[in-house]
Design a protein around this motif. Structure first.
Motif, PDB file in Angstrom:
ATOM      1  N   ARG A  19      -2.930  -4.061   1.397  1.00  0.00           N
ATOM      2  CA  ARG A  19      -2.721  -3.826   2.831  1.00  0.00           C
ATOM      3  C   ARG A  19      -4.006  -4.066   3.617  1.00  0.00           C
ATOM      4  O   ARG A  19      -4.002  -4.060   4.837  1.00  0.00           O
ATOM      5  CB  ARG A  19      -2.238  -2.382   3.044  1.00  0.00           C
ATOM      6  CG  ARG A  19      -0.888  -2.136   2.402  1.00  0.00           C
ATOM      7  CD  ARG A  19      -0.581  -0.664   2.279  1.00  0.00           C
ATOM      8  NE  ARG A  19      -1.548   0.021   1.414  1.00  0.00           N
ATOM      9  CZ  ARG A  19      -1.400   1.265   0.962  1.00  0.00           C
ATOM     10  NH1 ARG A  19      -0.328   1.957   1.299  1.00  0.00           N
ATOM     11  NH2 ARG A  19      -2.319   1.814   0.198  1.00  0.00           N
ATOM     12  N   ALA A  21      -8.112  -4.032  -5.423  1.00  0.00           N
ATOM     13  CA  ALA A  21      -8.083  -4.104  -3.960  1.00  0.00           C
ATOM     14  C   ALA A  21      -6.730  -3.595  -3.478  1.00  0.00           C
ATOM     15  O   ALA A  21      -5.758  -3.600  -4.222  1.00  0.00           O
ATOM     16  CB  ALA A  21      -8.289  -5.544  -3.482  1.00  0.00           C
ATOM     17  N   ASP A  22      -6.724  -3.177  -2.208  1.00  0.00           N
ATOM     18  CA  ASP A  22      -5.476  -2.730  -1.596  1.00  0.00           C
ATOM     19  C   ASP A  22      -4.873  -3.923  -0.854  1.00  0.00           C
ATOM     20  O   ASP A  22      -5.527  -4.507   0.019  1.00  0.00           O
ATOM     21  CB  ASP A  22      -5.790  -1.575  -0.627  1.00  0.00           C
ATOM     22  CG  ASP A  22      -4.517  -0.939  -0.085  1.00  0.00           C
ATOM     23  OD1 ASP A  22      -3.490  -1.632   0.031  1.00  0.00           O
ATOM     24  OD2 ASP A  22      -4.574   0.266   0.236  1.00  0.00           O
ATOM     25  N   CYS A  35       3.664   1.421 -11.843  1.00  0.00           N
ATOM     26  CA  CYS A  35       3.087   0.480 -12.808  1.00  0.00           C
ATOM     27  C   CYS A  35       3.433   0.930 -14.230  1.00  0.00           C
ATOM     28  O   CYS A  35       3.837   0.130 -15.078  1.00  0.00           O
ATOM     29  CB  CYS A  35       1.578   0.433 -12.598  1.00  0.00           C
ATOM     30  SG  CYS A  35       0.695  -0.362 -13.907  1.00  0.00           S
ATOM     31  N   VAL A  47       6.671  -5.168  -5.592  1.00  0.00           N
ATOM     32  CA  VAL A  47       5.434  -4.720  -4.939  1.00  0.00           C
ATOM     33  C   VAL A  47       5.627  -4.558  -3.422  1.00  0.00           C
ATOM     34  O   VAL A  47       5.279  -3.520  -2.850  1.00  0.00           O
ATOM     35  CB  VAL A  47       4.280  -5.715  -5.211  1.00  0.00           C
ATOM     36  CG1 VAL A  47       3.004  -5.302  -4.484  1.00  0.00           C
ATOM     37  CG2 VAL A  47       4.014  -5.853  -6.711  1.00  0.00           C
TER      38      VAL A  47
END
Ligand SMILES: C[S@@+](CC[C@H](N)C(=O)[O-])C[C@H]1O[C@@H](n2cnc3c(N)ncnc32)[C@H](O)[C@@H]1O
Length: 333
Positions: free
Chosen positions: A172, A169-170, A29, A199
Motif C-alpha cells: 500500500r 515492503a507494504d 500466509c 492479496v
C-alpha cells in the motif's frame, strides 16, 4: 461450511489496532501455505519445496479445499508459463504478497527462470521466509548457484541476488515498494509479469487500484495475474466475509469482488489494455481431463455442490499492456 473455505489466520489477537488488522492479513500466509503443503502431501501436484517453508497440518483439509487449491495452482501456473514462453524468459516476474510461494524454485528446476524473479511481502513474512532460505541448502543453493558475484546482498528483510530477490515492503506504500525494488535492480524496460494470488482483496479498492495503476504506469510491456474471490454479494460470500471478520481479518477489497465484470473493470480503469476473468468452476471444467481424473481419484467426494459453490467464489483474472508483438494479448487460460 463456508467457514473453512477461506484463508484465515490461526492465531490472531482480539485487539482492533491497525497493526492487528495487518496481523490477520499476514496470518493468511500460514493458511495458504499449509493448505498447499497438505494438498501436495496427498499428491495433488508436485512441489518438493513447500515442505521447507511450512509444517504439515495435523488436521485434514476437506477434499473441496484440496481440489480448489489444485485448480488455483494449476491456473496461475499455466498463465505464468504462457508469459515466460511468449517472452522466451527474457523478462522479470514480481510476485506481490508472495508469502511462502515456491514458484521460483520450481521454475528453476523446469529451466524456465525469468531474467529475475522478485518477491514482496510484509517484512515479518519476509524475515520468516529468509530464515528458511538461509537455513536450508535445498532453498539457498539454487540462489547461490545462479549468482556470479562473491557475496549475496542480504539482511533480515531482504535478499538480492542475480536472479532472485525478496523484499519486505507494504504494497500500500508505493514509493517504498518502488524504491526497494529499484535497489534490487528491477528493470522497468523488461517485459514484466506481476502476480497477486489472494492479496488484493485485503486492500481497500483505492489501495489495490493504486497498485494496479502503478504497475500499468511503470512497465511498457506487462501482464498482471490476479487470483481472488468473486461473486461475493451472495449468501455464501457473506458467510465467507463474516467468518474472516471473526478472525480479525477484514476483506477490505471485497467490493471489487462482486463479479467477473467488476474485476475486469478495475483492471481496465487502472490503465491495463486488455482484461480477462474466469471463475474457478469454469476453469476447473477446462482442466485437462487426465489431470482431473487423476486428482479426483485421490480423495472420495460424493457431493459436488460445495465444491461448485467454492469454485464459483474464486476467479482468475489477467490483464496485459503492450506486448502485441510478443503475442501477450492472446495469452489465455
Ligand atoms: C493469502 S496469502 C497468499 C500468499 C501467496 N500469494 C500464496 O498464494 O500462497 C496473502 C499474502 O499477501 C500478503 N499481503 C497482504 N497484504 C499485503 C500488503 N499490503 N503488503 C505486503 N504483503 C501483503 C500477506 O502477508 C500474505 O503473505
Amino acid at each position: 461450511m463456508a467457514g473453512s473455505l477461506r484463508e484465515p489466520s490461526f492465531n490472531v489477537s482480539a485487539s482492533t489496532s491497525c497493526d492487528t488488522d495487518d496481523e490477520g492479513v499476514r496470518g493468511t500466509c500460514e493458511d495458504a501455505s499449509m493448505c498447499k503443503r497438505f494438498a501436495v502431501s496427498l499428491g495433488y501436484w508436485h512441489d518438493p519445496y513447500i515442505q521447507h517453508f511450512v509444517r504439515l497440518s495435523k488436521e485434514r483439509k476437506a477434499p473441496e479445499i484440496n481440489r480448489g487449491y489444485f485448480a488455483r495452482v494449476h491456473g496461475v501456473g499455466q498463465l505464468v508459463k504462457a508469459f515466460l514462453q511468449k517472452t522466451e524468459c527474457c523478462c522479470q516476474v514480481l510476485n506481490l504478497g508472495a508469502g511462502m510461494d515456491t514458484t521460483f524454485w520450481k521454475l528453476k528446476d523446469e529451466g524456465l527462470l525469468p531474467s529475475k524473479y522478485f518477491e514482496v511481502d510484509f517484512p515479518m513474512i519476509v524475515t520468516r521466509k529468509l530464515h528458511n532460505i538461509k537455513c536450508k541448502p535445498v532453498l539457498l543453493n539454487p540462489i547461490v548457484e545462479l549468482h556470479s558475484e562473491d557475496t549475496l546482498q542480504m539482511d533480515g528483510h531482504m535478499l538480492d541476488s542475480k536472479r532472485y530477490a525478496i523484499v519486505g515492503a507494504d504494497l500500500r506504500d508505493l514509493s517504498e515498494l518502488e524504491e526497494k525494488l529499484k535497489k534490487c535492480n528491477m528493470n522497468t524496460q523488461l517485459p514484466t509479469l506481476l502476480i497477486t494470488e489472494c492479496v488484493l482483496v485485503y486492500m481497500t479498492p483505492e489501495q489495490s487500484a493504486n497498485l494496479l495503476k502503478w504497475a500499468a504506469r511503470s512497465f511498457d510491456t506487462a501482464m498482471f495475474i490476479n487470483y481472488e474471490q468473486v461473486n461475493m454479494g451472495d449468501r455464501f460470500g457473506q458467510i465467507m466475509i463474516e467468518n474472516l471478520r471473526r478472525r480479525q481479518c477484514d476483506l477490505a477489497g471485497v467490493e471489487t469482488c462482486k463479479s467477473l465484470e467488476s474485476q475486469k473493470e478495475r483492471l481496465l480503469a487502472s490503465g491495463w489494455e486488455t482484461a480477462s476473468a474466469v471463475d474457478m468452476m469454469e476453469l476447473y471444467s477446462r482442466l485437462p481431463r487426465a489431470e482431473v481424473s487423476r486428482i479426483e481419484a485421490l480423495e472420495f467426494l460424493d457431493e459436488m455442490e460445495l465444491l461448485e459453490q467454492l469454485m464459483q467464489h474464486y476467479c482468475l483474472c489477467w490483464a496485459t499492456k503492450g506486448g502485441g508483438e510478443l503475442g501477450l494479448k492472446e495469452v489465455t487460460y
